[in-house]
Design an enzyme around this catalytic site. Structure first.
Site, PDB file in Angstrom:
ATOM      1  N   LYS A 118      61.436  -3.682 -20.316  1.00 54.66           N
ATOM      2  CA  LYS A 118      61.802  -4.912 -21.029  1.00 54.66           C
ATOM      3  C   LYS A 118      63.096  -5.439 -20.435  1.00 54.66           C
ATOM      4  O   LYS A 118      63.939  -4.666 -19.974  1.00 54.66           O
ATOM      5  CB  LYS A 118      62.021  -4.620 -22.518  1.00 54.66           C
ATOM      6  CG  LYS A 118      61.821  -5.823 -23.393  1.00 54.66           C
ATOM      7  CD  LYS A 118      60.354  -6.024 -23.691  1.00 54.66           C
ATOM      8  CE  LYS A 118      60.090  -7.335 -24.386  1.00 54.66           C
ATOM      9  NZ  LYS A 118      58.714  -7.382 -24.910  1.00 54.66           N
ATOM     10  N   ASP A 158      58.688 -13.397 -23.374  1.00 52.64           N
ATOM     11  CA  ASP A 158      58.915 -12.846 -24.719  1.00 52.64           C
ATOM     12  C   ASP A 158      59.627 -13.971 -25.474  1.00 52.64           C
ATOM     13  O   ASP A 158      59.523 -15.136 -25.064  1.00 52.64           O
ATOM     14  CB  ASP A 158      59.754 -11.555 -24.640  1.00 52.64           C
ATOM     15  CG  ASP A 158      59.721 -10.751 -25.944  1.00 52.64           C
ATOM     16  OD1 ASP A 158      58.749 -10.030 -26.169  1.00 52.64           O
ATOM     17  OD2 ASP A 158      60.667 -10.866 -26.757  1.00 52.64           O
ATOM     18  N   GLY A 229      57.355 -17.394 -37.883  1.00 49.32           N
ATOM     19  CA  GLY A 229      57.593 -17.836 -36.513  1.00 49.32           C
ATOM     20  C   GLY A 229      56.825 -19.115 -36.230  1.00 49.32           C
ATOM     21  O   GLY A 229      55.955 -19.530 -37.027  1.00 49.32           O
ATOM     22  N   PHE A 230      57.134 -19.735 -35.112  1.00 51.09           N
ATOM     23  CA  PHE A 230      56.383 -20.934 -34.692  1.00 51.09           C
ATOM     24  C   PHE A 230      56.370 -21.034 -33.163  1.00 51.09           C
ATOM     25  O   PHE A 230      56.187 -22.098 -32.596  1.00 51.09           O
ATOM     26  CB  PHE A 230      56.969 -22.200 -35.342  1.00 51.09           C
ATOM     27  CG  PHE A 230      58.361 -22.560 -34.884  1.00 51.09           C
ATOM     28  CD1 PHE A 230      59.447 -21.796 -35.261  1.00 51.09           C
ATOM     29  CD2 PHE A 230      58.587 -23.670 -34.076  1.00 51.09           C
ATOM     30  CE1 PHE A 230      60.731 -22.119 -34.835  1.00 51.09           C
ATOM     31  CE2 PHE A 230      59.866 -23.996 -33.647  1.00 51.09           C
ATOM     32  CZ  PHE A 230      60.939 -23.213 -34.033  1.00 51.09           C
ATOM     33  N   GLY A 231      56.534 -19.882 -32.490  1.00 46.18           N
ATOM     34  CA  GLY A 231      56.504 -19.848 -31.019  1.00 46.18           C
ATOM     35  C   GLY A 231      55.109 -19.585 -30.497  1.00 46.18           C
ATOM     36  O   GLY A 231      54.111 -19.814 -31.191  1.00 46.18           O
ATOM     37  N   ASN A 232      55.079 -19.082 -29.295  1.00 42.85           N
ATOM     38  CA  ASN A 232      53.830 -18.841 -28.594  1.00 42.85           C
ATOM     39  C   ASN A 232      52.887 -17.921 -29.354  1.00 42.85           C
ATOM     40  O   ASN A 232      51.679 -18.163 -29.444  1.00 42.85           O
ATOM     41  CB  ASN A 232      54.221 -18.178 -27.259  1.00 42.85           C
ATOM     42  CG  ASN A 232      53.173 -18.385 -26.229  1.00 42.85           C
ATOM     43  OD1 ASN A 232      52.559 -19.445 -26.183  1.00 42.85           O
ATOM     44  ND2 ASN A 232      52.940 -17.382 -25.432  1.00 42.85           N
ATOM     45  N   VAL A 233      53.445 -16.856 -29.909  1.00 44.00           N
ATOM     46  CA  VAL A 233      52.633 -15.843 -30.575  1.00 44.00           C
ATOM     47  C   VAL A 233      52.051 -16.401 -31.879  1.00 44.00           C
ATOM     48  O   VAL A 233      50.849 -16.263 -32.148  1.00 44.00           O
ATOM     49  CB  VAL A 233      53.495 -14.577 -30.819  1.00 44.00           C
ATOM     50  CG1 VAL A 233      52.771 -13.581 -31.691  1.00 44.00           C
ATOM     51  CG2 VAL A 233      53.889 -13.943 -29.480  1.00 44.00           C
ATOM     52  N   ALA A 234      52.906 -17.062 -32.662  1.00 49.43           N
ATOM     53  CA  ALA A 234      52.458 -17.672 -33.921  1.00 49.43           C
ATOM     54  C   ALA A 234      51.366 -18.710 -33.639  1.00 49.43           C
ATOM     55  O   ALA A 234      50.359 -18.794 -34.356  1.00 49.43           O
ATOM     56  CB  ALA A 234      53.640 -18.327 -34.628  1.00 49.43           C
ATOM     57  N   TRP A 235      51.576 -19.467 -32.574  1.00 47.45           N
ATOM     58  CA  TRP A 235      50.613 -20.504 -32.188  1.00 47.45           C
ATOM     59  C   TRP A 235      49.232 -19.900 -31.909  1.00 47.45           C
ATOM     60  O   TRP A 235      48.209 -20.365 -32.440  1.00 47.45           O
ATOM     61  CB  TRP A 235      51.166 -21.254 -30.963  1.00 47.45           C
ATOM     62  CG  TRP A 235      50.188 -22.114 -30.248  1.00 47.45           C
ATOM     63  CD1 TRP A 235      49.712 -23.323 -30.665  1.00 47.45           C
ATOM     64  CD2 TRP A 235      49.561 -21.845 -28.973  1.00 47.45           C
ATOM     65  NE1 TRP A 235      48.832 -23.823 -29.738  1.00 47.45           N
ATOM     66  CE2 TRP A 235      48.722 -22.935 -28.697  1.00 47.45           C
ATOM     67  CE3 TRP A 235      49.642 -20.796 -28.058  1.00 47.45           C
ATOM     68  CZ2 TRP A 235      47.954 -23.007 -27.530  1.00 47.45           C
ATOM     69  CZ3 TRP A 235      48.886 -20.853 -26.892  1.00 47.45           C
ATOM     70  CH2 TRP A 235      48.059 -21.951 -26.640  1.00 47.45           C
TER      71      TRP A 235
HETATM   72  O1  2IT Z   1      56.009  -7.594 -26.164  1.00 49.00           O
HETATM   73  C1  2IT Z   1      55.147  -7.833 -25.304  1.00 49.00           C
HETATM   74  O2  2IT Z   1      54.142  -7.141 -25.190  1.00 49.00           O
HETATM   75  C2  2IT Z   1      55.365  -8.978 -24.427  1.00 49.00           C
HETATM   76  N1  2IT Z   1      56.355  -9.677 -24.600  1.00 49.00           N
HETATM   77  C3  2IT Z   1      54.432  -9.255 -23.305  1.00 49.00           C
HETATM   78  C4  2IT Z   1      54.698  -8.365 -22.153  1.00 49.00           C
HETATM   79  C5  2IT Z   1      53.915  -8.667 -20.893  1.00 49.00           C
HETATM   80  O3  2IT Z   1      54.247  -8.048 -19.877  1.00 49.00           O
HETATM   81  O4  2IT Z   1      52.997  -9.481 -20.920  1.00 49.00           O
END
Ligand code: 2IT
Length: 438
Positions: A118, A158, A229-235
């Protein structure tokens, strides 16, 4: 744990993540004397290496700005280091050590050949212009590029890092490294990115929830869902849940949450992306645009009566009190789509009340899974169709669910997805480390 606490007492999130895994694997560990002999736990909880560096860039006024950048290469027993990059003011070494540790087991669960890593910086994209974001990304990569590569360490997005930022980082990396390999995932579709990658974390989480519900003879169709949330993941989560007939009634930001009784639709979900891209980090404007919605300032959506709760924002965003409210409101299922979205107190509440609860390393593994598929496509110099990628994502999420059942079924029949995911991930990484020697 006491040794780690003495050494890293100030790294609360890292200690929290390690403690959860060690508690889960204790029994299994004790049945394997070869792990103890090789001191596998002491070996596994320390990152392989950490890069910390100064990131110096110029803002639009020409003023010099200084941030701290990091990359934590946690473990490469299963493949090249792999994991996202987070740009958020809250980022510390503790944050990235916890995320790298979690990523190691999550990536193991995907069954794809990826180690864990990370990276990130304490940079706030809030209020920054496009030019400022680009210069920051370039300055970050100027320091990091020597340590990453398609076969060594493959970063991705992320919090605060999506397609735009990956583009700037990859563009700068190419200039410095003089090569055009797929060293980042989450790239643009026209230059090596994979179809479905932007949606994958949210889609995968909803597929996982479907499996959890199916096992209990329930269906996601018609269920009421709260998302934070309202980012990529929430979307992505809102998109898939809505497509499958669930009603998403809440999203949230640092300023509060939106309650939309009518539920989100395609237009509203698309607007979420506009809000995110504005870099203001607020959801309040949603309620000005859509009259069906109310903005509740300073609160989290866990006070709502919903069937499914999907924390999609940041670590420890759902605490013990929130968990109690969800239990009183008879919530059926909670899945962490953010990494370590729930505090240990919240997880204990869910476990005690036998609620269906999925930890992040299982539920949100779809994102990094499609990253792994992007790496495969880049290596083949080929790209799969949307259907092919989605089909593989489905299969991977189903396999992760199976792995959780295998290791998480308790004597009374309750499925501890926390134990299941931790044991399945741990066994794979520990076994590989053992086989590869120290
Ligand atoms: O927390 C995660 O799994 C991510 N931010 C994606 C990591 C990735 O390498 O696609």
């Amino acid at each position: 744990m006491s040794r780690l606490r003495a050494k890293y007492g100030h790294e609360a999130e890292y200690l929290q993540a390690v403690q959860e895994v060690l508690e889960s694997v204790e029994e299994v560990y004790n049945r394997h004397p070869e792990f103890e002999e090789a001191n596998i736990i002491e070996n596994l909880v320390e990152p392989d290496r950490i890069f910390t560096f100064k990131v110096v860039w110029h803002d639009d006024k020409g003023k010099t700005q200084v941030n701290t950048g990091y990359r934590v290469q946690f473990n490469n027993a299963l493949g090249p280091y792999k994991g996202g990059v987070r740009f958020h003011p809250s980022v510390t070494l503790s944050t990235l050590k916890f995320l790298g540790f979690e990523q190691t087991f999550k990536n193991a669960l995907t069954t794809l050949p990826m180690g864990g890593a990370k990276g990130g910086a304490d940079f706030s994209p809030k209020g920054k212009s496009k030019g400022e974001v680009m210069r920051f990304c370039q300055a970050y990569i100027t320091e990091l590029w020597r340590h990453i590569g398609a076969e060594t360490d493959v970063p991705a997005g992320d919090i605060g890092v999506a397609g735009r930022e990956i583009g700037y980082m990859y563009g700068w990396y190419k200039k410095l490294a003089r090569e055009n390999t797929g060293v980042f995932t989450g790239k643009g579709l026209g230059w090596g990115g994979s179809l479905i990658r932007p949606e994958a974390t949210g889609f995968g989480a909803v597929y996982f929830v479907q499996h959890m519900l199916q096992l209990q003879k329930m269906d996601i169709k018609g269920k009421i869902v709260a998302i934070s949330g309202f980012g990529n993941v929430a979307w992505g989560a809102a998109l898939k849940a809505t497509e499958l007939g669930a009603k998403v009634v809440a999203i949230s930001g640092p300023d509060g949450y939106i309650y939309d009784e009518q539920g989100l639709d395609a237009e509203k979900i698309a607007y979420m992306v506009t809000l995110r891209d504005s870099c203001n980090d607020v959801v309040a404007p949603y309620a000005e645009k859509f009259t069906s919605a109310r903005f509740i300032a300073g609160k989290k959506p866990w006070e709502l009566k919903v069937d499914i709760a999907l924390p999609c924002a940041i670590q420890n965003e759902l605490n013990g009190d929130d968990a109690k409210m969800l239990i009183v409101n008879k919530t059926l299922c909670v899945a962490e789509v953010s990494n370590m979205g729930c505090t240990p107190e919240a997880v204990n509440e869910f476990t005690e009340h036998k609620l269906l609860f999925a930890p992040g390393k299982a539920a949100n593994a779809g994102g990094v899974s499609v990253s792994g598929l992007e790496m495969s496509q880049n290596a083949m110099k080929y790209s799969w169709t949307k259907e092919e990628v989605d089909g593989k994502l489905h299969q991977i999420m189903s396999n992760i669910h199976e792995a959780c059942l295998k290791f998480g079924r308790q004597p009374d029949g309750y499925i501890s997805y926390v134990k299941g995911a931790n044991i399945a991930g741990f066994m794979k990484v520990a076994q590989a480390m053992l086989e590869q020697g120290v």
